[in-house]
Write a protein that holds these residues in place. Structure first.
Motif, PDB file in Angstrom:
ATOM      1  N   TYR A  36     -48.487  31.936  53.343  1.00 48.24           N
ATOM      2  CA  TYR A  36     -48.419  30.595  53.891  1.00 48.24           C
ATOM      3  C   TYR A  36     -48.556  30.676  55.401  1.00 48.24           C
ATOM      4  O   TYR A  36     -48.183  31.666  56.022  1.00 48.24           O
ATOM      5  CB  TYR A  36     -47.078  29.937  53.569  1.00 48.24           C
ATOM      6  CG  TYR A  36     -46.884  29.578  52.114  1.00 48.24           C
ATOM      7  CD1 TYR A  36     -46.395  30.521  51.218  1.00 48.24           C
ATOM      8  CD2 TYR A  36     -47.186  28.306  51.640  1.00 48.24           C
ATOM      9  CE1 TYR A  36     -46.211  30.205  49.879  1.00 48.24           C
ATOM     10  CE2 TYR A  36     -46.999  27.972  50.302  1.00 48.24           C
ATOM     11  CZ  TYR A  36     -46.513  28.923  49.436  1.00 48.24           C
ATOM     12  OH  TYR A  36     -46.332  28.595  48.116  1.00 48.24           O
ATOM     13  N   GLN A  38     -47.693  28.373  59.026  1.00 46.73           N
ATOM     14  CA  GLN A  38     -46.947  27.234  59.598  1.00 46.73           C
ATOM     15  C   GLN A  38     -47.377  27.031  61.031  1.00 46.73           C
ATOM     16  O   GLN A  38     -47.114  27.875  61.889  1.00 46.73           O
ATOM     17  CB  GLN A  38     -45.438  27.476  59.515  1.00 46.73           C
ATOM     18  CG  GLN A  38     -44.615  26.271  59.953  1.00 46.73           C
ATOM     19  CD  GLN A  38     -43.130  26.509  59.806  1.00 46.73           C
ATOM     20  OE1 GLN A  38     -42.647  27.621  60.004  1.00 46.73           O
ATOM     21  NE2 GLN A  38     -42.380  25.472  59.468  1.00 46.73           N
ATOM     22  N   GLY A  43     -45.134  21.621  58.354  1.00 50.19           N
ATOM     23  CA  GLY A  43     -44.626  22.338  57.190  1.00 50.19           C
ATOM     24  C   GLY A  43     -45.489  23.554  56.911  1.00 50.19           C
ATOM     25  O   GLY A  43     -46.412  23.869  57.650  1.00 50.19           O
TER      26      GLY A  43
ATOM     27  N   CYS B  23     -37.969  12.765  50.092  1.00 49.85           N
ATOM     28  CA  CYS B  23     -39.165  13.524  49.760  1.00 49.85           C
ATOM     29  C   CYS B  23     -39.903  12.778  48.652  1.00 49.85           C
ATOM     30  O   CYS B  23     -39.331  12.533  47.590  1.00 49.85           O
ATOM     31  CB  CYS B  23     -38.792  14.929  49.309  1.00 49.85           C
ATOM     32  SG  CYS B  23     -40.195  15.941  48.768  1.00 49.85           S
ATOM     33  N   TYR B  35     -35.365  23.433  51.220  1.00 48.22           N
ATOM     34  CA  TYR B  35     -35.169  24.618  52.039  1.00 48.22           C
ATOM     35  C   TYR B  35     -34.651  24.216  53.419  1.00 48.22           C
ATOM     36  O   TYR B  35     -34.889  23.102  53.901  1.00 48.22           O
ATOM     37  CB  TYR B  35     -36.499  25.351  52.255  1.00 48.22           C
ATOM     38  CG  TYR B  35     -37.032  26.118  51.075  1.00 48.22           C
ATOM     39  CD1 TYR B  35     -37.775  25.485  50.083  1.00 48.22           C
ATOM     40  CD2 TYR B  35     -36.827  27.491  50.961  1.00 48.22           C
ATOM     41  CE1 TYR B  35     -38.293  26.199  49.004  1.00 48.22           C
ATOM     42  CE2 TYR B  35     -37.349  28.216  49.895  1.00 48.22           C
ATOM     43  CZ  TYR B  35     -38.075  27.557  48.919  1.00 48.22           C
ATOM     44  OH  TYR B  35     -38.584  28.268  47.867  1.00 48.22           O
ATOM     45  N   LEU B  92     -37.061  21.328  54.635  1.00 47.15           N
ATOM     46  CA  LEU B  92     -38.354  21.256  53.963  1.00 47.15           C
ATOM     47  C   LEU B  92     -38.170  20.981  52.475  1.00 47.15           C
ATOM     48  O   LEU B  92     -37.374  21.639  51.804  1.00 47.15           O
ATOM     49  CB  LEU B  92     -39.114  22.576  54.131  1.00 47.15           C
ATOM     50  CG  LEU B  92     -39.542  22.918  55.551  1.00 47.15           C
ATOM     51  CD1 LEU B  92     -39.696  24.416  55.723  1.00 47.15           C
ATOM     52  CD2 LEU B  92     -40.859  22.226  55.873  1.00 47.15           C
ATOM     53  N   CYS B  93     -38.935  20.039  51.998  1.00 44.07           N
ATOM     54  CA  CYS B  93     -39.035  19.777  50.575  1.00 44.07           C
ATOM     55  C   CYS B  93     -40.258  20.535  50.047  1.00 44.07           C
ATOM     56  O   CYS B  93     -41.275  20.628  50.733  1.00 44.07           O
ATOM     57  CB  CYS B  93     -39.207  18.274  50.360  1.00 44.07           C
ATOM     58  SG  CYS B  93     -39.636  17.768  48.701  1.00 44.07           S
ATOM     59  N   SER B  94     -40.138  21.082  48.871  1.00 39.77           N
ATOM     60  CA  SER B  94     -41.298  21.753  48.278  1.00 39.77           C
ATOM     61  C   SER B  94     -41.358  21.450  46.788  1.00 39.77           C
ATOM     62  O   SER B  94     -40.351  21.074  46.183  1.00 39.77           O
ATOM     63  CB  SER B  94     -41.244  23.263  48.497  1.00 39.77           C
ATOM     64  OG  SER B  94     -40.270  23.854  47.656  1.00 39.77           O
ATOM     65  N   GLN B 105     -46.366  27.019  45.100  1.00 33.05           N
ATOM     66  CA  GLN B 105     -45.390  26.095  45.678  1.00 33.05           C
ATOM     67  C   GLN B 105     -46.022  25.430  46.888  1.00 33.05           C
ATOM     68  O   GLN B 105     -46.625  26.109  47.710  1.00 33.05           O
ATOM     69  CB  GLN B 105     -44.136  26.860  46.075  1.00 33.05           C
ATOM     70  CG  GLN B 105     -43.026  26.027  46.635  1.00 33.05           C
ATOM     71  CD  GLN B 105     -41.755  26.835  46.837  1.00 33.05           C
ATOM     72  OE1 GLN B 105     -40.676  26.274  46.970  1.00 33.05           O
ATOM     73  NE2 GLN B 105     -41.850  28.146  46.859  1.00 33.05           N
ATOM     74  N   TYR B 106     -45.855  24.111  46.992  1.00 31.84           N
ATOM     75  CA  TYR B 106     -46.405  23.359  48.110  1.00 31.84           C
ATOM     76  C   TYR B 106     -45.265  22.707  48.882  1.00 31.84           C
ATOM     77  O   TYR B 106     -44.274  22.284  48.295  1.00 31.84           O
ATOM     78  CB  TYR B 106     -47.388  22.295  47.611  1.00 31.84           C
ATOM     79  CG  TYR B 106     -48.575  22.882  46.896  1.00 31.84           C
ATOM     80  CD1 TYR B 106     -48.594  22.990  45.515  1.00 31.84           C
ATOM     81  CD2 TYR B 106     -49.678  23.361  47.610  1.00 31.84           C
ATOM     82  CE1 TYR B 106     -49.672  23.550  44.855  1.00 31.84           C
ATOM     83  CE2 TYR B 106     -50.753  23.926  46.958  1.00 31.84           C
ATOM     84  CZ  TYR B 106     -50.748  24.017  45.583  1.00 31.84           C
ATOM     85  OH  TYR B 106     -51.822  24.584  44.927  1.00 31.84           O
ATOM     86  N   PHE B 107     -45.482  22.600  50.190  1.00 34.97           N
ATOM     87  CA  PHE B 107     -44.421  22.133  51.070  1.00 34.97           C
ATOM     88  C   PHE B 107     -44.749  20.807  51.723  1.00 34.97           C
ATOM     89  O   PHE B 107     -45.900  20.522  52.042  1.00 34.97           O
ATOM     90  CB  PHE B 107     -44.172  23.167  52.178  1.00 34.97           C
ATOM     91  CG  PHE B 107     -43.460  24.390  51.680  1.00 34.97           C
ATOM     92  CD1 PHE B 107     -44.151  25.429  51.099  1.00 34.97           C
ATOM     93  CD2 PHE B 107     -42.076  24.491  51.788  1.00 34.97           C
ATOM     94  CE1 PHE B 107     -43.500  26.552  50.626  1.00 34.97           C
ATOM     95  CE2 PHE B 107     -41.417  25.605  51.319  1.00 34.97           C
ATOM     96  CZ  PHE B 107     -42.124  26.637  50.733  1.00 34.97           C
TER      97      PHE B 107
END
Lengths: 115, 116
Positions: A36, A38, A43, B23, B35, B92-94, B105-107
């Motif tokens: 990932y 950032q 995000g 979210c 998170y 953070l929501c994922s 997994q996407y954030f």
């Protein structure tokens, strides 16, 4: 227990040069590996993942990662770095066992690409 | 993939107060997570938001401090209660859209919280 290590807090590279961001992992069972990125005040964005098959995985923005089972590594690479690649990069491993919906993240590596 | 939005994007709060973070996902998803990312650090999983039941909290996080709701498959809230300066973080929501073991997994964009 699953874990991910990113040994470098920071990587500096000149624009146009190749870059490598290192990641090693420890899992029981098959590794499901992710990268990932950032950007500041943003995000996390998914770059690429390795599940099975070809050891060289290609992802977004020209990035690729090489899975090496014997070295338990999953290094992120790009042949020619851009200044806009400067960001924080996270490696992650997904639990391949009972808790397969848990993801474990590395500590992150800050990539600085200088013009 | 999934498009995830969070509200608010940032806030500055006084100690002792509470903040609820929302979210919203553009499609129904199987798993939702919350998170915390403290300044200069990696991500720490707070809890898994379970639809229609109590969230599953990780070690070191409790429901009284971080109550979570998930009324349906596209929405969740995280409340940071009785805040102190140590709660200053990005939250953070994922989501994991599908139930497969190999899914990504996407954030969301995150909520930057500063507690004074």
């Amino acid at each position: 227990a699953q874990s991910v290590a990113q040994p470098e807090d920071q990587v500096n590279v000149a624009e146009g040069n190749p870059l490598t961001v290192k990641c090693t992992y420890s899992v029981s069972g098959n590794p499901y590996l992710f990268w990932y990125v950032q950007y500041p005040n943003r995000g996390l964005q998914f770059l690429l993942k390795y599940i099975t098959g070809d050891n060289l995985v290609k992802g977004s923005y020209g990035f690729e990662a090489e899975f090496n089972k014997s070295q338990t590594s999953f290094h992120l690479k790009k042949p020619s770095a851009l200044v806009s690649d400067s960001a924080l990069y996270f490696c992650a491993v997904r639990d391949g066992g009972y808790n397969f919906n848990k993801f474990y993240f590395g500590s992150g590596t800050k990539l600085n690409v200088k013009p | 993939s999934a498009v995830i939005s969070q509200k608010p994007s940032r806030d500055i709060c006084q100690r002792g107060t509470s903040l609820t973070i929302q979210c919203q996902v553009d499609s129904q998803v199987t798993m939702m997570f919350w998170y915390r990312q403290q300044p200069g650090q990696s991500l720490t999983l707070i809890a898994t938001a379970n639809q229609g039941s109590e969230a599953t909290y990780e070690s070191g996080f409790v429901i009284d401090k971080f109550p979570i709701s998930r009324p349906n498959l596209t929405f969740s809230t995280l409340t940071v209660s009785n805040m102190s300066p140590e709660d200053s973080s990005i939250y953070l929501c994922s989501v994991v859209p599908e139930a497969g073991r190999t899914d990504t997994q996407y954030f969301g964009p995150g909520t930057r919280l500063t507690v004074l």
